[in-house]
Design a protein around this motif. Structure first.
Motif, mmCIF file in Angstrom:
data_model
loop_
_atom_site.group_PDB
_atom_site.id
_atom_site.type_symbol
_atom_site.label_atom_id
_atom_site.label_comp_id
_atom_site.label_asym_id
_atom_site.label_seq_id
_atom_site.Cartn_x
_atom_site.Cartn_y
_atom_site.Cartn_z
ATOM 1 N N VAL A 80 6.582 -21.247 3.038
ATOM 2 C CA VAL A 80 7.648 -20.321 2.659
ATOM 3 C C VAL A 80 7.060 -19.095 1.954
ATOM 4 O O VAL A 80 7.452 -17.949 2.222
ATOM 5 N N LEU A 81 6.105 -19.333 1.054
ATOM 6 C CA LEU A 81 5.475 -18.221 0.341
ATOM 7 C C LEU A 81 4.730 -17.304 1.304
ATOM 8 O O LEU A 81 4.775 -16.071 1.181
ATOM 9 N N ARG A 82 4.042 -17.886 2.274
ATOM 10 C CA ARG A 82 3.317 -17.055 3.238
ATOM 11 C C ARG A 82 4.278 -16.217 4.068
ATOM 12 O O ARG A 82 4.006 -15.046 4.370
ATOM 13 N N GLU A 83 5.401 -16.806 4.432
ATOM 14 C CA GLU A 83 6.401 -16.048 5.206
ATOM 15 C C GLU A 83 6.976 -14.902 4.376
ATOM 16 O O GLU A 83 7.150 -13.779 4.881
ATOM 17 N N ARG A 84 7.268 -15.179 3.113
ATOM 18 C CA ARG A 84 7.772 -14.101 2.246
ATOM 19 C C ARG A 84 6.717 -13.024 2.042
ATOM 20 O O ARG A 84 7.028 -11.826 2.001
ATOM 21 N N ALA A 85 5.462 -13.432 1.912
ATOM 22 C CA ALA A 85 4.384 -12.456 1.741
ATOM 23 C C ALA A 85 4.253 -11.570 2.977
ATOM 24 O O ALA A 85 4.074 -10.350 2.863
ATOM 25 N N ALA A 86 4.340 -12.177 4.151
ATOM 26 C CA ALA A 86 4.244 -11.388 5.380
ATOM 27 C C ALA A 86 5.395 -10.386 5.479
ATOM 28 O O ALA A 86 5.195 -9.238 5.915
ATOM 29 N N ALA A 87 6.582 -10.826 5.046
ATOM 30 C CA ALA A 87 7.722 -9.908 5.075
ATOM 31 C C ALA A 87 7.522 -8.745 4.108
ATOM 32 O O ALA A 87 7.833 -7.588 4.421
ATOM 33 N N ALA A 88 6.993 -9.040 2.906
ATOM 34 C CA ALA A 88 6.729 -7.978 1.934
ATOM 35 C C ALA A 88 5.654 -7.023 2.448
ATOM 36 O O ALA A 88 5.750 -5.803 2.288
ATOM 37 N N LEU A 89 4.636 -7.578 3.095
ATOM 38 C CA LEU A 89 3.572 -6.740 3.651
ATOM 39 C C LEU A 89 4.111 -5.833 4.747
ATOM 40 O O LEU A 89 3.724 -4.654 4.854
ATOM 41 N N ALA A 90 5.034 -6.352 5.559
ATOM 42 C CA ALA A 90 5.588 -5.569 6.659
ATOM 43 C C ALA A 90 6.336 -4.337 6.182
ATOM 44 O O ALA A 90 6.362 -3.307 6.872
ATOM 45 N N VAL A 91 6.936 -4.415 4.992
ATOM 46 C CA VAL A 91 7.688 -3.250 4.478
ATOM 47 C C VAL A 91 6.859 -2.453 3.468
ATOM 48 O O VAL A 91 7.383 -1.565 2.802
ATOM 49 N N GLY A 92 5.576 -2.777 3.326
ATOM 50 C CA GLY A 92 4.704 -2.016 2.437
ATOM 51 C C GLY A 92 4.831 -2.358 0.969
ATOM 52 O O GLY A 92 4.340 -1.607 0.115
ATOM 53 N N HIS A 93 5.467 -3.475 0.655
ATOM 54 C CA HIS A 93 5.608 -3.904 -0.751
ATOM 55 C C HIS A 93 4.376 -4.744 -1.090
ATOM 56 O O HIS A 93 4.406 -5.979 -1.043
ATOM 57 N N LEU A 94 3.292 -4.067 -1.457
ATOM 58 C CA LEU A 94 2.003 -4.745 -1.533
ATOM 59 C C LEU A 94 1.789 -5.521 -2.824
ATOM 60 O O LEU A 94 1.165 -6.585 -2.801
ATOM 61 N N THR A 95 2.267 -5.012 -3.922
ATOM 62 C CA THR A 95 2.029 -5.712 -5.195
ATOM 63 C C THR A 95 3.194 -5.467 -6.145
ATOM 64 O O THR A 95 3.792 -4.377 -6.138
ATOM 65 N N ALA A 96 3.512 -6.492 -6.939
ATOM 66 C CA ALA A 96 4.573 -6.397 -7.952
ATOM 67 C C ALA A 96 4.287 -7.442 -9.018
ATOM 68 O O ALA A 96 4.929 -8.498 -9.074
ATOM 69 N N PRO A 97 3.297 -7.171 -9.883
ATOM 70 C CA PRO A 97 2.921 -8.179 -10.893
ATOM 71 C C PRO A 97 4.036 -8.483 -11.880
ATOM 72 O O PRO A 97 4.041 -9.544 -12.492
ATOM 73 N N GLU A 98 4.998 -7.563 -12.034
ATOM 74 C CA GLU A 98 6.055 -7.802 -13.020
ATOM 75 C C GLU A 98 6.982 -8.937 -12.617
ATOM 76 O O GLU A 98 7.483 -9.677 -13.464
ATOM 77 N N ASP A 99 7.243 -9.109 -11.299
ATOM 78 C CA ASP A 99 8.130 -10.207 -10.896
ATOM 79 C C ASP A 99 7.538 -11.089 -9.801
ATOM 80 O O ASP A 99 8.174 -12.046 -9.352
ATOM 81 N N GLY A 100 6.309 -10.782 -9.355
ATOM 82 C CA GLY A 100 5.646 -11.633 -8.371
ATOM 83 C C GLY A 100 6.171 -11.528 -6.964
ATOM 84 O O GLY A 100 5.870 -12.383 -6.123
ATOM 85 N N SER A 101 6.923 -10.472 -6.653
ATOM 86 C CA SER A 101 7.528 -10.368 -5.325
ATOM 87 C C SER A 101 6.658 -9.612 -4.334
ATOM 88 O O SER A 101 7.045 -9.456 -3.173
ATOM 89 N N GLY A 102 5.510 -9.096 -4.763
ATOM 90 C CA GLY A 102 4.643 -8.359 -3.858
ATOM 91 C C GLY A 102 3.861 -9.272 -2.937
ATOM 92 O O GLY A 102 3.696 -10.468 -3.194
ATOM 93 N N ALA A 103 3.367 -8.680 -1.856
ATOM 94 C CA ALA A 103 2.617 -9.475 -0.883
ATOM 95 C C ALA A 103 1.382 -10.110 -1.528
ATOM 96 O O ALA A 103 1.052 -11.268 -1.244
ATOM 97 N N ARG A 104 0.703 -9.360 -2.387
ATOM 98 C CA ARG A 104 -0.499 -9.914 -3.010
ATOM 99 C C ARG A 104 -0.167 -11.156 -3.826
ATOM 100 O O ARG A 104 -0.827 -12.197 -3.685
ATOM 101 N N GLU A 105 0.837 -11.052 -4.698
ATOM 102 C CA GLU A 105 1.174 -12.166 -5.578
ATOM 103 C C GLU A 105 1.660 -13.382 -4.784
ATOM 104 O O GLU A 105 1.343 -14.536 -5.116
#
Length: 530
Positions: A80-105
């Motif tokens: 599930v995390l990998r799928e969410r990461a791929a979705a974030a990467l697809a829209v250019g949301h690469l990092t979001a350390p404040e809430d962990g929603s970025g592809a990197r996190e």
């Protein structure tokens, strides 16, 4: 099957019914009319209950499905995390350390859950590539702050060094062209001319730093920054000369941040070290001379420079002990208001100190002794009382009862006589006669390692001769003996005794040789035992 009562003609409202079938034996009903219910109603009621239970179970399963799945099949959560990461990467949301929603996190979280699969690692590599692409796009659009962040992310994810360096060179080149290097240099020179060397982003040094970040080899900026740093070091020297050592230390530290290899920095540091040492020596002299407020201010200046300065912290502790000792001396002269002021100062410096507690007990003991004296005692009666007390003191001394029993010792009788007539010549002579015996008491008890009794003898010595400088050396010797005995007992595993010995030594002489090493041993032993 119908209810047996339906065929019984004798049944009527209010009549008594005796159960006649075996399957009813033993049943008791609160209301006989509710003993039976039609089969259809019972089936309906059971059906509703079954439905309610099924609904509750379904809700519970739905509520805890994800948690249970995560527990039983952790790879499901990682997927599930990998799928969410791929979705974030697809829209250019690469990092979001404040809430962990970025592809990197998200990829990193998936990797932590399932480190044996390579999908998350490959995903992080794609994030690094995407960050490089975002950096290039930001450079093309003159969004250099975004470009710096994207390049920093790519490098954090181990993007190929050659590619990241190429992007960095491109960014510096275009940023320099966009920023206007000549304009930055002109603003920096004007700020330096106005004396604004390091007071904000528009002062000289930060502007020169911006130029050098864009063009590291720009000779004009390098030379100007070096000259500006020399000006700043002159301000540090002026602060030292004015006694503002904390300000000088901050300035020297700022120079080191700008250029750790500045040619004048070693000499500035040496000057600061010499100024700090002079301040330390001045505070020590004030302490030895009894100028306790000045000593305290001097040690605090040192702590403003370095809050972890061990020598300054030890000096402040010695000031607290000196206040406590002076309180005892002033109480011995029946100057109780001043003694209380000294106790308050000592408590403020070293709350909970054993030396402060001991001093407070001594002051209270002398106060009580004086309070027992009748303030209106006639002179002849007072003189007689003093003579009697001195005679009792001599008899107790002849028996060897210098400090015990409490209240009847030679020392206590002499103190009572001093409370009655502190300026009486006979009392002063008696105190002078007692002093050698008290000193011998200290030496004898110290020689026999009776350290608590030695402390009592030392206390009496200090009370009888508050201005005797030899008591300082005696305190240091007793402190060192506490350290020696404490080390020996610590080696035998007696940690509690070692802690008490440390407190006693520190109260006597916070600068005693070997005290710091002993304190470290005690702390280590106490920590390992908890």
């Amino acid at each position: 099957m119908s209810d047996p009562r339906d065929d019984d003609p004798s049944e009527s409202p209010g009549s008594r019914i005796e159960p006649r079938l075996g399957w009813l034996e033993g049943l008791r009903f609160r209301d006989p009319s509710q003993a039976y219910e039609p089969r259809e109603r019972k089936k309906s009621r059971i059906g509703w209950w079954a439905l309610a239970v099924a609904i509750a179970l379904a809700a519970g399963v739905l509520s805890f499905r994800q948690t249970l799945a995560d527990w039983l099949w952790p790879e499901t959560r990682a997927q599930v995390l990998r799928e969410r990461a791929a979705a974030a990467l697809a829209v250019g949301h690469l990092t979001a350390p404040e809430d962990g929603s970025g592809a990197r996190e998200l990829y990193e979280a998936a990797l932590a859950l399932d480190p044996d699969r390579n999908e998350a690692r490959e995903g992080l590599m794609r994030v690094a590539d995407a960050a490089m692409q975002q950096a290039r796009e930001a450079i093309a659009q003159n969004r250099y702050a975004d470009a710096h962040e994207a390049l920093q992310l790519a490098r954090a994810l181990s993007a190929p060094r050659a590619k990241s360096d190429a992007v960095a060179v491109l960014m510096r080149k275009q940023e320099a062209e966009h920023a206007g290097i000549d304009g930055l240099l002109a603003r920096a020179a004007a700020a330096r001319e106005a004396g604004k060397l390091d007071e904000g982003p528009d002062s000289a040094l930060p502007l020169y730093q911006r130029v050098l970040a864009l063009q590291p080899a720009r000779t004009e900026a390098l030379e100007a920054r070096e000259d500006t740093l020399a000006d700043l070091l002159q301000q540090a020297k002026a602060a030292m000369d004015g006694g503002r050592l904390a300000d000088a230390a901050k300035i020297v530290g700022r120079v080191a941040e700008y250029d750790a290899g500045h040619v004048a920095l070693p000499e500035a540091r040496a000057q600061l070290a010499r100024a700090v040492e002079r301040q330390r020596q001045r505070a020590d002299r004030d302490l030895r001379g009894g100028r306790l407020e000045a000593a305290m201010a001097g040690y605090r200046k040192l702590l403003d420079i370095d809050a972890e300065d061990g020598a300054a912290l030890a000096g402040i502790e010695r000031v607290g002990n000196a206040y406590a000792q002076r309180a005892e001396q002033r109480a011995a002269d029946f100057r109780f208001a001043e003694a209380q002021a000294d106790l308050r100062a000592a408590s403020g410096i070293s709350p909970g100190s054993a030396a402060v507690r001991d001093a407070a007990r001594h002051v209270e003991r002398i106060r009580k002794a004086q309070s027992r004296v009748a303030p209106t005692m006639p002179p002849r009666e007072r003189a007689g009382k003093v003579s009697a007390l001195l005679a009792e003191s001599d008899r107790a001394a002849a028996r060897g009862d210098w400090l015990t029993p409490p209240g009847d010792s030679a020392y206590d009788k002499l103190r009572a006589a001093q409370a009655l007539a502190p300026n009486d010549a006979a009392v002063k002579r008696a105190a002078a006669r007692a002093l050698p015996s008290v000193r011998r008491c200290y030496e004898d008890e110290l020689r026999g390692n009776s350290l608590k009794r030695a402390q009592a003898c030392l206390d009496a010595w200090q009370q009888l001769a508050p201005n005797d400088r030899a008591t300082g050396a005696a305190r240091s010797r007793l402190a060192q003996r506490w350290i020696a005995v404490g080390n020996e007992r610590l080696g035998a595993g007696e940690v509690a005794f070692a802690e008490q010995a440390l407190a006693s030594a520190r109260a006597l002489d916070a600068g005693a040789p070997g005290l710091d090493e002993f304190a470290t041993r005690v702390k280590t032993a106490a920590g390992s035992g908890r």
